[in-house]
Design a protein around this motif. Structure first.
Motif, PDB file in Angstrom:
ATOM      1  N   LEU A   1       0.834  -1.202   0.000  1.00  0.00           N
ATOM      2  CA  LEU A   1       0.000   0.000   0.000  1.00  0.00           C
ATOM      3  C   LEU A   1       0.871   1.256   0.000  1.00  0.00           C
ATOM      4  N   ASP A   2       1.894   1.259   0.862  1.00  0.00           N
ATOM      5  CA  ASP A   2       2.817   2.404   0.886  1.00  0.00           C
ATOM      6  C   ASP A   2       3.520   2.565  -0.462  1.00  0.00           C
ATOM      7  N   GLU A   3       3.899   1.426  -1.028  1.00  0.00           N
ATOM      8  CA  GLU A   3       4.601   1.446  -2.318  1.00  0.00           C
ATOM      9  C   GLU A   3       3.713   2.069  -3.396  1.00  0.00           C
ATOM     10  N   VAL A   4       2.440   1.653  -3.421  1.00  0.00           N
ATOM     11  CA  VAL A   4       1.525   2.171  -4.448  1.00  0.00           C
ATOM     12  C   VAL A   4       1.334   3.676  -4.281  1.00  0.00           C
ATOM     13  N   ILE A   5       1.281   4.119  -3.035  1.00  0.00           N
ATOM     14  CA  ILE A   5       1.160   5.569  -2.794  1.00  0.00           C
ATOM     15  C   ILE A   5       2.383   6.293  -3.367  1.00  0.00           C
ATOM     16  N   ALA A   6       3.562   5.701  -3.166  1.00  0.00           N
ATOM     17  CA  ALA A   6       4.791   6.297  -3.727  1.00  0.00           C
ATOM     18  C   ALA A   6       4.704   6.332  -5.256  1.00  0.00           C
ATOM     19  N   TRP A   7       4.146   5.260  -5.858  1.00  0.00           N
ATOM     20  CA  TRP A   7       4.024   5.226  -7.316  1.00  0.00           C
ATOM     21  C   TRP A   7       3.091   6.335  -7.817  1.00  0.00           C
ATOM     22  N   TYR A   8       1.998   6.544  -7.104  1.00  0.00           N
ATOM     23  CA  TYR A   8       1.084   7.625  -7.489  1.00  0.00           C
ATOM     24  C   TYR A   8       1.808   8.965  -7.454  1.00  0.00           C
ATOM     25  N   ALA A   9       2.617   9.170  -6.414  1.00  0.00           N
ATOM     26  CA  ALA A   9       3.350  10.438  -6.284  1.00  0.00           C
ATOM     27  C   ALA A   9       4.311  10.592  -7.465  1.00  0.00           C
ATOM     28  N   VAL A  10       4.998   9.511  -7.837  1.00  0.00           N
ATOM     29  CA  VAL A  10       5.942   9.572  -8.957  1.00  0.00           C
ATOM     30  C   VAL A  10       5.198   9.848 -10.268  1.00  0.00           C
ATOM     31  N   LEU A  11       4.033   9.204 -10.439  1.00  0.00           N
ATOM     32  CA  LEU A  11       3.242   9.426 -11.657  1.00  0.00           C
ATOM     33  C   LEU A  11       2.830  10.897 -11.760  1.00  0.00           C
ATOM     34  N   ALA A  12       2.411  11.454 -10.615  1.00  0.00           N
ATOM     35  CA  ALA A  12       2.031  12.875 -10.604  1.00  0.00           C
ATOM     36  C   ALA A  12       3.234  13.738 -10.962  1.00  0.00           C
ATOM     37  N   ALA A  13       4.399  13.423 -10.368  1.00  0.00           N
ATOM     38  CA  ALA A  13       5.612  14.198 -10.652  1.00  0.00           C
ATOM     39  C   ALA A  13       5.962  14.106 -12.139  1.00  0.00           C
ATOM     40  N   LEU A  14       5.797  12.908 -12.720  1.00  0.00           N
ATOM     41  CA  LEU A  14       6.100  12.715 -14.145  1.00  0.00           C
ATOM     42  C   LEU A  14       5.234  13.602 -15.024  1.00  0.00           C
TER      43      LEU A  14
END
Lengths: 176, 361
Positions: free
Chosen positions: B251-264
């Motif tokens: 769950l924490d990992e997926v949240i990090a992925w969302y943040a990276v996607l937003a940054a991208l």
């Protein structure tokens, strides 16, 4: 608000959120069916998140895959298709108009031009001097040179007509 | 409503339909339900790198649908992707930025593993395979850079392959092999395209599978205590506190992925990938520079003889890859490994200084 939230966050089983609905307002969305199972509410929320994320990702991908208008649009304008000397009455030829082929026929009723793409399966038709007819080589579909109408064979529709203009002895096909 | 017990034994619907046929349940359980140390701090760097690779696969596949790998058409096809195709600028810019972020997060991941001494027993092979993944990722950056066939792409490749040609003994052969001829030409573009979209993805996918398998078999390293070694007395330590990998960590990992996607998306929107004039083999533009991750090597070549400048980075990478073979101490805490940490700091400072001066015009 602060009074209603804590019970939802507590550890526990399938307690309904009916008791905190006043605090959450419209968040439950269960209507009057006797309370929304908390587990189902969380699942619904998860499903909503997944679907909206997928929609966000898939939208640009689908948009990207659809060819742009400039890639599909034909070229408009006048194209020299031949001369009356090279195309005497009773003869015909297939010429390129932009990226698409056209068939030009000099009939007793004047110069006619049609799209050369057979309406059956997309093969390119040709002028058959012996039959004096436009013939498709794939399934022997035959078209009238005077009107483009289907004379025999499987094509479901006549060849779409194009505008042929004769200026002096030059034959032009006008599109666009 | 079914009971919890009934539900877990025989799931209904589509899941149950598949499960009664393939019996994947135990396999998925073994895959997901692994305990990890409660104090493991990965900062999600490896997972983010994996996520960015996934983005590269998707955006790269999309770009390949419109890209033409010939000198006559490459530049125009990239121009058309950027200006004609719907969302083309977005897909291309996300590919560009995800490539840069992938190298950044990979470097941070390596640094995290080093500082936490997670390359030590029993994880030497995971580190070794990781070294291969690092080299492949840099290869992706190098081969992908040429594909737009603009001035910067062309001349960066001329310089980059020239550097490879400086390797002693095998240099000239390597140069010829990379370029597919004496010059950077149509043959080079074909090679780089093939390597970029076929060879490297297959290699990376294979090694990545191994890497993840190893990580799964060994679990995450505890950054506080060394792993007990066979034949040696286990050091005194409190009982390990664990937490579930699924769903807690995921769950924490997926949240990090969302943040990276937003940054991208933000980076792609504010700083979209540009395009310089079309490649001209007869005119070298002024101030030609490689991507930021090659700047240190580029600058090193200005201050030392070519052979040294080429051999030093290669030797450094080799030393890092085989690090677990000679760094065999049991200590994992940074403060008990002063030499290793000092070497790393020195290396980082050198890289930073070289990169800084390399970035100056």
């Amino acid at each position: 608000m602060s009074e209603g939230l804590p019970p939802v966050l507590e550890e526990g089983g399938d307690r309904t959120v009916a008791g905190v609905r006043d605090g959450l307002g419209a968040a439950s969305g269960a209507g009057g069916t006797g309370g929304l199972d908390r587990r189902r509410f969380i699942r619904w929320l998860l499903g909503f998140s997944i679907v909206s994320s997928l929609a966000m990702i898939v939208t640009p991908i689908i948009g990207f895959l659809i060819p742009s208008r400039t890639a599909t649009a034909g070229v408009g304008g006048r194209v020299l298709a031949g001369t009356l000397e090279s195309l005497p009455v009773g003869s015909g030829a297939v010429v390129a108009v932009g990226a698409k082929p056209a068939v030009v026929v000099n009939t007793s009723g004047g110069v006619k031009a049609y799209s050369a793409i057979c309406t059956h399966l997309g093969c390119i038709v040709a002028w058959d001097a012996a039959l004096t007819m436009i013939v498709c080589p794939c399934h022997d579909g035959r078209f009238s040179p005077a009107t483009g109408a289907v004379v025999s064979g499987p094509p479901p529709a006549p060849l779409p007509p194009l505008t042929a203009v004769v200026e002096g002895s030059d034959i032009y096909i006008v599109t666009g | 409503m079914t009971t919890d017990v009934g539900r877990s034994e025989a799931p209904g619907g589509a899941v149950g339909w598949v499960e009664t046929r393939l019996h994947l349940g135990p396999f998925l359980n073994a895959l997901l339900h692994v305990p990890i140390p409660r104090n493991a701090k990965t900062f999600y760097l490896g997972g983010i790198t994996l996520f960015l690779f996934g983005i590269q696969v998707v955006t790269g596949t999309l770009l390949a649908l419109y890209y033409s790998p010939t000198p006559d058409a490459a530049y125009e096809s990239v121009l058309s992707i950027t200006s004609d195709v719907s969302f083309g600028w977005l897909i291309r810019s996300v590919h560009h930025w995800a490539a840069n972020l992938m190298i950044l997060f990979l470097a941070l991941h390596v640094l995290r593993i080093f500082v936490q001494a997670a390359y030590k027993y029993p994880r030497e092979l995971t580190w070794l395979v990781g070294g291969g993944l690092l080299l492949i990722t840099i290869g992706f950056g190098f081969t992908g850079y040429l594909l737009p066939w603009d001035q910067r792409a062309y001349w960066a490749t001329v310089v980059g392959t020239e550097i490879a040609g400086g390797v002693p003994v095998i240099g000239p052969a390597l140069l010829l092999l990379l370029r597919g001829g004496a010059e950077v030409s149509e043959a080079t573009l074909g090679r780089f395209f093939g390597i970029h979209v076929l060879v490297l993805p297959l290699l990376l996918a294979g090694l990545l599978g191994l890497h993840l398998l190893f990580v799964h078999q060994q679990g995450l390293a505890n950054p506080k205590y060394p792993e007990p070694r066979p034949g040696r007395p286990a050091p005194a330590r409190p009982p390990e506190r664990l937490k579930p990998f699924f769903p807690d960590y995921i769950l924490d990992e997926v949240i990090a992925w969302y943040a990276v996607l937003a940054a991208l998306v933000i980076l792609a929107s504010l700083f979209p990938a540009g395009l310089e004039p079309k490649a001209d083999p007869l005119v070298t533009p002024e101030h030609i520079k490689p991507e930021w991750y090659f700047l240190a090597v580029y600058q090193l070549l200005k201050v030392v003889p070519e052979t040294v400048g080429v051999v030093a980075p290669v030797a450094l990478v080799l030393v890092i890859v085989v690090l677990p073979l000679f760094d065999r101490g049991e200590e994992v805490l940074p403060r008990r490994r002063p030499i290793a940490i000092a070497c790393a700091v020195l290396l980082l400072v050198a890289l930073a200084v070289l990169t800084f001066y390399g970035a100056q015009v």
